[in-house]
Design an enzyme around this catalytic site. Sequence first.
Site, PDB file in Angstrom:
ATOM      1  N   ARG A  52      -9.274 -48.019  30.706  1.00 58.95           N
ATOM      2  CA  ARG A  52      -9.506 -48.375  29.324  1.00 58.95           C
ATOM      3  C   ARG A  52     -10.723 -47.692  28.421  1.00 58.95           C
ATOM      4  O   ARG A  52     -10.536 -47.274  27.449  1.00 58.95           O
ATOM      5  CB  ARG A  52      -9.710 -49.794  29.257  1.00 58.95           C
ATOM      6  CG  ARG A  52      -8.536 -50.892  29.397  1.00 58.95           C
ATOM      7  CD  ARG A  52      -9.029 -52.107  30.150  1.00 58.95           C
ATOM      8  NE  ARG A  52      -9.198 -51.606  31.332  1.00 58.95           N
ATOM      9  CZ  ARG A  52      -8.116 -51.616  32.196  1.00 58.95           C
ATOM     10  NH1 ARG A  52      -6.873 -51.743  32.067  1.00 58.95           N
ATOM     11  NH2 ARG A  52      -8.387 -51.107  33.570  1.00 58.95           N
ATOM     12  N   THR A  53     -11.686 -47.552  29.145  1.00 60.44           N
ATOM     13  CA  THR A  53     -12.988 -47.265  28.494  1.00 60.44           C
ATOM     14  C   THR A  53     -12.884 -45.896  28.021  1.00 60.44           C
ATOM     15  O   THR A  53     -12.997 -45.479  26.781  1.00 60.44           O
ATOM     16  CB  THR A  53     -14.377 -47.514  29.326  1.00 60.44           C
ATOM     17  OG1 THR A  53     -14.090 -49.055  29.833  1.00 60.44           O
ATOM     18  CG2 THR A  53     -15.594 -47.462  28.261  1.00 60.44           C
ATOM     19  N   LYS A  81     -22.088 -30.493  43.201  1.00 63.92           N
ATOM     20  CA  LYS A  81     -22.943 -29.284  44.045  1.00 63.92           C
ATOM     21  C   LYS A  81     -24.350 -29.655  44.038  1.00 63.92           C
ATOM     22  O   LYS A  81     -25.185 -28.727  44.299  1.00 63.92           O
ATOM     23  CB  LYS A  81     -22.596 -28.068  43.173  1.00 63.92           C
ATOM     24  CG  LYS A  81     -21.241 -27.538  43.014  1.00 63.92           C
ATOM     25  CD  LYS A  81     -21.106 -26.312  42.054  1.00 63.92           C
ATOM     26  CE  LYS A  81     -20.125 -26.161  41.330  1.00 63.92           C
ATOM     27  NZ  LYS A  81     -20.107 -25.399  40.191  1.00 63.92           N
ATOM     28  N   ARG A 102     -20.418 -42.884  32.019  1.00 64.36           N
ATOM     29  CA  ARG A 102     -20.173 -44.232  32.986  1.00 64.36           C
ATOM     30  C   ARG A 102     -20.883 -43.579  34.295  1.00 64.36           C
ATOM     31  O   ARG A 102     -20.382 -42.500  34.756  1.00 64.36           O
ATOM     32  CB  ARG A 102     -18.678 -44.523  33.087  1.00 64.36           C
ATOM     33  CG  ARG A 102     -18.621 -45.367  34.413  1.00 64.36           C
ATOM     34  CD  ARG A 102     -17.194 -46.168  34.527  1.00 64.36           C
ATOM     35  NE  ARG A 102     -17.233 -47.116  33.334  1.00 64.36           N
ATOM     36  CZ  ARG A 102     -16.210 -48.056  33.170  1.00 64.36           C
ATOM     37  NH1 ARG A 102     -15.007 -47.788  34.136  1.00 64.36           N
ATOM     38  NH2 ARG A 102     -15.908 -48.538  32.406  1.00 64.36           N
ATOM     39  N   HIS A 130     -22.339 -53.326  30.198  1.00 64.67           N
ATOM     40  CA  HIS A 130     -21.177 -52.532  29.822  1.00 64.67           C
ATOM     41  C   HIS A 130     -21.298 -52.926  28.190  1.00 64.67           C
ATOM     42  O   HIS A 130     -20.195 -53.651  27.880  1.00 64.67           O
ATOM     43  CB  HIS A 130     -19.931 -52.858  30.742  1.00 64.67           C
ATOM     44  CG  HIS A 130     -18.686 -52.083  30.382  1.00 64.67           C
ATOM     45  ND1 HIS A 130     -18.598 -51.238  29.367  1.00 64.67           N
ATOM     46  CD2 HIS A 130     -17.801 -52.033  30.989  1.00 64.67           C
ATOM     47  CE1 HIS A 130     -17.384 -50.615  29.352  1.00 64.67           C
ATOM     48  NE2 HIS A 130     -16.732 -50.893  30.474  1.00 64.67           N
TER      49      HIS A 130
HETATM   50  N1   CP Z   1     -12.923 -52.823  31.029  1.00 64.31           N
HETATM   51  C1   CP Z   1     -13.088 -51.744  31.718  1.00 64.31           C
HETATM   52  O1   CP Z   1     -14.170 -51.096  31.718  1.00 64.31           O
HETATM   53  O2   CP Z   1     -12.064 -51.138  32.205  1.00 64.31           O
HETATM   54  P1   CP Z   1     -12.000 -49.305  32.889  1.00 64.31           P
HETATM   55  O3   CP Z   1     -12.985 -49.647  34.263  1.00 64.31           O
HETATM   56  O4   CP Z   1     -10.626 -49.125  33.221  1.00 64.31           O
HETATM   57  O5   CP Z   1     -12.535 -48.530  31.772  1.00 64.31           O
END
Ligand code: CP
Length: 304
Positions: A52-53, A81, A102, A130
């Site tokens: 999603r993100t 590396k 991320r 998040h």
């Molecule tokens: N909700 C969320 O962060 O989903 P993903 O891990 O798929 O990005």
Amino acid sequence: MDFKNKDVISINDFSKEDLLHILKVARTMEGRRDTLLKGKILATLFFEPSTRTRLSFASAMEGLGGKVLGFDSAAASSFEKGETIWDTAKMVEKYCDVIVLRNPIEGSARLVAEASSKPVINAGDGANQHPTQTLLDLYTIEKVKHKLDNLHIGILGDLKYGRTVHSLTTALSHFKPVLYFIAPPALQMPQTYLDELEKKGIKFIIESNLMKVSKKLDILYVTRIQKERFPDPIEYEKYKGFYKLDTSLLSHIKKDLKIMHPLPRVDEIDRSLDETEHAVYFEQAANGIPIRKALLALVLGKAT
Ligand code: CP
């Protein structure tokens, strides 16, 4: 707040007015497809899996006429590396106008923001925060409940390791909720978040049995047990499958309860609930698009 060039690292960095402003800009982004961000480049640096993100940031950027580059795993980058994320940021800032990161290490987004002169958006740093998920969660709550204030909100599952529930708890504290933290004792909300709520005078209830509080809830925010964060796989085995919601829940809830989940789900919500009027988790995931369009436009100085 002037959002231009602002990093989006922690919900703590934003006031209630800032959060409401982002939601307001997001409303103007519903269904918008044009060239607002033409000539701008987004770098998505994902050292952990995401559906999603990453894809909704890419869709948001491309939907507003911008371009996207990046990688989707640590193994696909020179981290493999031995390159540090500091050096990675120092390179990538020259290739783009905004970075979405991320990474499994708590505090990594703050570090990359220090290294980069371009705005950095935290797409999840370990079990910490998040913030963009929280913004789309608030957006969803406002859409389905027509308000954010004075709601009874249950937050269920892995509250120890779930980063979405950490930033959500902080954000909700602006809106006078009653919070019900529903988890096995070993996976309860970390004390630091509870202390923050106490300081702000927010009422919260600690519970492990959903049925004891389910009838009080306006929103039930479900999360999966975060397998990848458990230091000991044997511990994970103890808690996997701890909560499994299905249609048997329906006789124990308010008629207008809405069930949310940041997704992905594993087995904590049965598909039989998907078609009920209570399930809003796929709508919630779709709300990532207007929220992420708004954030990109704001930090790139194309919305105010
Ligand atoms: N909700 C969320 O962060 O989903 P993903 O891990 O798929 O990005």
